[in-house]
Write a protein that holds these residues in place. Sequence first.
Motif, short mmCIF file in Angstrom:
data_model
loop_
_atom_site.label_atom_id
_atom_site.label_comp_id
_atom_site.label_asym_id
_atom_site.label_seq_id
_atom_site.Cartn_x
_atom_site.Cartn_y
_atom_site.Cartn_z
N GLY A 295 0.81 -1.20 0.00
CA GLY A 295 0.00 0.00 0.00
C GLY A 295 0.84 1.25 0.00
N GLY A 296 0.16 2.38 -0.17
CA GLY A 296 0.84 3.66 -0.17
C GLY A 296 -0.07 4.77 -0.64
N ALA A 297 0.50 5.93 -0.80
CA ALA A 297 -0.25 7.13 -1.14
C ALA A 297 -0.77 7.10 -2.58
CB ALA A 297 0.63 8.37 -0.95
N MET A 298 -1.94 7.67 -2.73
CA MET A 298 -2.50 7.85 -4.08
C MET A 298 -1.72 8.98 -4.77
SD MET A 298 -6.60 7.60 -3.41
CE MET A 298 -6.97 7.89 -5.14
N GLU A 299 -1.64 8.90 -6.07
CA GLU A 299 -1.00 9.93 -6.87
C GLU A 299 -2.07 10.73 -7.60
OE1 GLU A 299 1.95 8.06 -9.34
OE2 GLU A 299 3.19 7.55 -7.61
N PRO A 300 -1.80 12.02 -7.89
CA PRO A 300 -2.79 12.81 -8.61
C PRO A 300 -3.19 12.13 -9.93
CG PRO A 300 -1.03 14.22 -7.81
CD PRO A 300 -0.60 12.79 -7.56
N GLY A 301 -4.49 12.14 -10.20
CA GLY A 301 -4.98 11.60 -11.46
C GLY A 301 -5.29 10.11 -11.45
N GLU A 302 -5.14 9.44 -10.30
CA GLU A 302 -5.46 8.02 -10.28
C GLU A 302 -6.60 7.74 -9.32
OE1 GLU A 302 -2.01 5.60 -9.27
OE2 GLU A 302 -1.86 6.49 -7.30
N SER A 303 -7.33 6.67 -9.63
CA SER A 303 -8.43 6.23 -8.78
C SER A 303 -7.90 5.38 -7.64
CB SER A 303 -9.42 5.41 -9.62
OG SER A 303 -8.83 4.17 -9.99
N VAL A 304 -8.76 5.08 -6.69
CA VAL A 304 -8.39 4.19 -5.59
C VAL A 304 -7.93 2.85 -6.16
CG1 VAL A 304 -9.31 2.87 -3.64
CG2 VAL A 304 -9.84 5.29 -3.86
N ARG A 305 -8.69 2.31 -7.10
CA ARG A 305 -8.36 1.03 -7.72
C ARG A 305 -7.00 1.08 -8.42
NH1 ARG A 305 -11.80 -3.14 -9.17
NH2 ARG A 305 -13.56 -1.77 -8.74
N GLN A 306 -6.76 2.13 -9.19
CA GLN A 306 -5.47 2.26 -9.89
C GLN A 306 -4.31 2.38 -8.90
OE1 GLN A 306 -6.69 5.72 -12.11
NE2 GLN A 306 -6.87 4.56 -14.03
N ALA A 307 -4.50 3.13 -7.83
CA ALA A 307 -3.44 3.28 -6.82
C ALA A 307 -3.14 1.94 -6.16
CB ALA A 307 -3.85 4.31 -5.77
N ALA A 308 -4.19 1.17 -5.86
CA ALA A 308 -4.00 -0.13 -5.21
C ALA A 308 -3.24 -1.09 -6.12
CB ALA A 308 -5.35 -0.71 -4.81
N VAL A 309 -3.60 -1.12 -7.39
CA VAL A 309 -2.90 -1.98 -8.35
C VAL A 309 -1.44 -1.55 -8.49
CG1 VAL A 309 -2.79 -2.59 -10.81
CG2 VAL A 309 -4.99 -2.63 -9.62
N ARG A 310 -1.20 -0.24 -8.63
CA ARG A 310 0.16 0.28 -8.79
C ARG A 310 1.02 -0.02 -7.56
NH1 ARG A 310 2.23 4.39 -6.53
NH2 ARG A 310 0.23 5.42 -6.12
N GLU A 311 0.50 0.29 -6.38
CA GLU A 311 1.28 0.07 -5.16
C GLU A 311 1.62 -1.41 -4.97
OE1 GLU A 311 2.81 1.92 -2.97
OE2 GLU A 311 2.11 3.89 -3.60
N THR A 312 0.67 -2.29 -5.23
CA THR A 312 0.93 -3.72 -5.07
C THR A 312 2.00 -4.17 -6.06
OG1 THR A 312 -1.34 -4.06 -4.31
CG2 THR A 312 -0.12 -6.02 -5.00
N ARG A 313 1.90 -3.75 -7.31
CA ARG A 313 2.90 -4.11 -8.32
C ARG A 313 4.28 -3.58 -7.93
NH1 ARG A 313 1.32 -1.34 -12.61
NH2 ARG A 313 -0.31 -2.86 -13.09
N GLU A 314 4.32 -2.29 -7.52
CA GLU A 314 5.61 -1.68 -7.16
C GLU A 314 6.29 -2.40 -6.00
OE1 GLU A 314 4.60 2.97 -8.35
OE2 GLU A 314 4.92 2.44 -6.25
N GLU A 315 5.52 -2.78 -4.99
CA GLU A 315 6.10 -3.32 -3.77
C GLU A 315 6.29 -4.83 -3.77
OE1 GLU A 315 3.68 -1.78 -0.60
OE2 GLU A 315 4.40 0.27 -0.92
#
Length: 157
Positions: free
Chosen positions: A48-68
């Motif tokens: 998990g982590g902070a949302m970035e401008p321009g992304e949805s909750v779903r997009q942030a969750a997918v991105r953070e999981t992939r990154e980490e």
Amino acid sequence: MARIDYLNDPAAPTPNSIVPAVSVIVRDGTGRILLIHRTDNDLWSIPGGAMEPGESVRQAAVRETREETGYDVEMTGLVGIYTDPNHIIAYSDGEVRSQFSICLTGSVTAGQARTSTESSEVVWQPVDELEDLNIHASIRLRIAHLLDSSRKEPWLS
């Protein structure tokens, strides 16, 4: 950047920001939970982590999981919204956040475990072995809410 989590601590610094964040509980076919060993506070956690401008909750969750973790996931549900004003997160750059995190459930669609600058280990942890790990109380609460089969509604604090 290092961080210190305070919970119900009168010595905690005063927050100077609130940042929407996401966290994701991913389970495999045997019920194990995907955990990372965080590099910023040396605790075990769900991705998990902070949302970035321009992304949805779903997009942030997918991105953070992939990154980490290295895994691609799809979101499958909502565990809850966590906004405990007594959970303060202080970063080494001077930012002091008041907790605001939306916790989702997800399932793996692709990828393989890999570490990142934010995670020194990525593991599938059996639920009955969670007590052996150093996990912050706020993350334990989210996991407990997911595992509580009597809960009918997402948590809202």
